[in-house]
Design an enzyme around this catalytic site. Structure first.
Site, PDB file in Angstrom:
ATOM      1  N   GLU A 153      -7.324 -43.256  -3.980  1.00 28.09           N
ATOM      2  CA  GLU A 153      -6.237 -42.299  -3.755  1.00 28.09           C
ATOM      3  C   GLU A 153      -6.790 -41.042  -3.111  1.00 28.09           C
ATOM      4  O   GLU A 153      -7.837 -40.535  -3.514  1.00 28.09           O
ATOM      5  CB  GLU A 153      -5.529 -41.903  -5.060  1.00 28.09           C
ATOM      6  CG  GLU A 153      -4.711 -43.002  -5.682  1.00 28.09           C
ATOM      7  CD  GLU A 153      -3.902 -42.520  -6.888  1.00 28.09           C
ATOM      8  OE1 GLU A 153      -3.609 -41.300  -6.971  1.00 28.09           O
ATOM      9  OE2 GLU A 153      -3.581 -43.360  -7.739  1.00 28.09           O
ATOM     10  N   GLU A 206      -6.670 -43.642 -13.744  1.00 26.33           N
ATOM     11  CA  GLU A 206      -6.780 -42.253 -14.197  1.00 26.33           C
ATOM     12  C   GLU A 206      -6.574 -42.099 -15.710  1.00 26.33           C
ATOM     13  O   GLU A 206      -5.597 -41.471 -16.145  1.00 26.33           O
ATOM     14  CB  GLU A 206      -5.769 -41.360 -13.455  1.00 26.33           C
ATOM     15  CG  GLU A 206      -5.979 -41.292 -11.967  1.00 26.33           C
ATOM     16  CD  GLU A 206      -5.041 -40.298 -11.271  1.00 26.33           C
ATOM     17  OE1 GLU A 206      -4.252 -39.630 -11.966  1.00 26.33           O
ATOM     18  OE2 GLU A 206      -5.098 -40.192 -10.034  1.00 26.33           O
TER      19      GLU A 206
HETATM   20  O1  IFM Z   1       1.333 -40.064  -7.785  1.00 22.02           O
HETATM   21  C1  IFM Z   1       0.109 -39.871  -8.444  1.00 22.02           C
HETATM   22  C2  IFM Z   1      -0.497 -41.211  -8.808  1.00 22.02           C
HETATM   23  O2  IFM Z   1       0.365 -41.979  -9.574  1.00 22.02           O
HETATM   24  C3  IFM Z   1      -1.777 -40.999  -9.584  1.00 22.02           C
HETATM   25  N1  IFM Z   1      -2.660 -40.090  -8.906  1.00 22.02           N
HETATM   26  C4  IFM Z   1      -2.126 -38.848  -8.416  1.00 22.02           C
HETATM   27  C5  IFM Z   1      -0.871 -39.117  -7.579  1.00 22.02           C
HETATM   28  C6  IFM Z   1      -0.295 -37.793  -7.051  1.00 22.02           C
HETATM   29  O3  IFM Z   1       0.009 -36.946  -8.099  1.00 22.02           O
END
Ligand code: IFM
Length: 495
Positions: free
Chosen positions: A402, A221
């Site tokens: 994710e 990210e």
């Molecule tokens: O916990 C985070 C992760 O580290 C990166 N993406 C979003 C998740 C939730 O906020």
């Protein structure tokens, strides 16, 4: 005032509520009449039906689909001062008063560094086929450069061996925000040299662990580092400097490209790609202004990262909005985009929320939000973003690295945790992903965020995102209802 400036101001106002110390606001947002979105306010509502899922369990995923779960080093490992680990920007940030909720830090977290074997057994119990984790740069190079720390590498070797022994495919992220503090002291991602240091670190990791890792992800990210770390300042390093932010974006993209090249040069056989959190952007209304503002918003949220990697160019509208004299424009050198667009083997997509953009460049909510106020629950957005990247960027294999939500997850009198809202959320998102596969998206795997409850950055330990509950006082793990349900999904390879 330019559109971008207005947009930033509005978003700042909207997001400041998530900063450490802010009072928690109500969970539920507005619901559009006649929608099928799942309300997760409270997260303990009974699972609702899903419009795509056959109640008899009719949705089958492709054979060998990589059902998985994800974590990251700083969020779970703890052992902050052990075996030669150096300090990261998140150690500094979380130890600075007022930066995280309750002053929480990742010093101990879920103590995974010591309990990894037990956590590997949990993964096997769940039937996971894939596990996405991150390697802590300051464990490998305490100060961000130089000879790699053997004890740090050994930890990941043990973890990788444990995954292979249990038949779970590893997916390793090289950078999930824990930049060595020593590099931050030299300018961090504002300094172009940090991208070169990252390539050296990646090379050391590829040479030490490349025989055990079939899939690598470069930078987790980059957008979150840019926005949260450099525009709003509620993530490390806590800066509020918009001019610097997009130079940081460029250096993160450059670091990605250099790491891809380092993998090829190392001779390791694994695949590699970026891990991007993508947000489908929709106009908030039917006006031409909203359509135009949405287009630019999409440029900042998605195309800045996707176009540079897959098309070898930054989007013109974003460059024009930033202006020809921006620090980013001045920081791009001949040949950089060629490096950034080095061919990748896969694209990791992280989907959490849609964004609705008004004609003035602000945002509105249209769906219920989770405990994370920035997250609107909209499973259809998963379908939209997956089909869109395949349409616009070609048939690069996709992994979802994710997707998930935070729930209060309080143990009941018998100790069990009934996170029915998470079950409902996941089922609807799996169904949306399944439809994307049916419509031609080359989706290979899906990693739920997260395997374990963990340190949720500025929110500390207040938000619980795990399939597995962690009692931080005793470090006991308890499978939540969603974990039991997910095990069945994996066993049946579908819903
Ligand atoms: O916990 C985070 C992760 O580290 C990166 N993406 C979003 C998740 C939730 O906020």
């Amino acid at each position: 005032m330019s559109l971008l400036t207005r947009r930033r101001l509005l978003r700042r106002a909207a997001l400041s509520a998530t900063a450490a110390g802010a009072a928690r606001t109500g969970l539920a947002g507005a619901t559009l009449a006649g929608t099928t979105a799942v309300s997760v306010a409270g997260c303990d509502s009974p699972p609702e039906r899903n419009t795509d899922a056959d109640p008899d369990g009719g949705l089958r995923f492709p054979d060998n689909f990589g059902w998985g779960a994800a974590t990251s080093a700083y969020q779970i490992e703890g052992a902050a001062k052990e075996d030669g680990r150096g300090e990261s920007v998140w150690d500094t940030f979380s130890h600075t008063p007022g930066r995280t909720r309750n002053g929480d830090t990742g010093d101990v977290a879920a103590d995974h560094y010591h309990r990894y074997a037990q956590d590997l057994d949990l993964m096997r119990e769940l039937g996971l086929r894939s596990y996405r984790f991150s390697i802590s740069w300051p464990r490998i190079q305490a100060d961000g450069s130089g000879r790699p720390n053997q004890r740090g590498l050994d930890f990941y070797r043990r973890l990788l061996d444990g995954l292979h022994e249990r038949g779970i495919a590893p997916m390793a992220t090289l950078f999930h925000w824990d930049l060595p503090q020593a590099l931050q002291d030299d300018g961090g991602w504002e300094n172009r040299d940090t991208a070169e240091r990252f390539a050296d670190y990646a090379d050391a990791v590829f040479r030490a662990l490349g025989d055990r890792v079939p899939a690598w992800l470069t930078i987790n990210e980059p957008k979150t580092v840019v926005q949260n770390g450099y525009i709003w300042g509620h993530h490390a390093p806590g800066h509020r400097d918009e001019a610097a932010a997009y130079l940081v974006a460029h250096h993160l993209q450059l670091a990605h490209g250099l790491a891809v090249q380092a993998l090829r040069a190392s001779g390791a056989s694994g695949r590699i790609g970026p891990a991007l959190n993508l947000h489908p952007c929709y106009p908030a209304d039917d006006s031409a202004e909203a359509a135009a503002a949405t287009r630019l918003y999409d440029g900042y949220e998605n195309r800045l990262y996707l176009d540079s990697i897959f098309k070898g160019a930054y989007p013109q509208d974003v460059l024009a909005d930033l202006g020809p004299d921006s620090r980013m424009a001045r920081g791009v050198r001949d040949g950089d985009l060629k490096i950034i667009s080095s061919p990748v083997d896969l694209l990791a997509v992280q989907y959490y929320t849609p964004i609705y953009v008004t004609g003035g460049g602000g945002t509105v909510r249209k769906w219920p939000t989770s405990e994370a106020e920035w997250q609107q629950i909209y499973p259809e957005g998963m379908y939209d973003i997956l089909t869109r990247v395949t349409r616009d960027y070609g048939r690069v294999p996709i992994t979802i690295t994710e997707n998930g939500l935070p729930c209060p997850d309080t143990p009941g009198p018998d100790g069990s945790i009934d996170d029915a809202g998470r079950v409902s959320f996941l089922r609807d998102h799996f169904a949306a992903a399944h439809r994307a596969v049916r419509d031609g998206v080359p989706l290979e795997s899906y990693h739920v965020w997260s395997l374990l409850d963990n340190f949720e950055w500025a929110e500390g330990y207040d938000q619980r995102w795990g399939l597995v509950y962690v009692d931080y006082a005793s470090q006991r793990r308890v499978l939540k209802r969603s974990a039991h349900w997910y095990r069945e999904v994996i066993r049946r390879n579908g819903l």
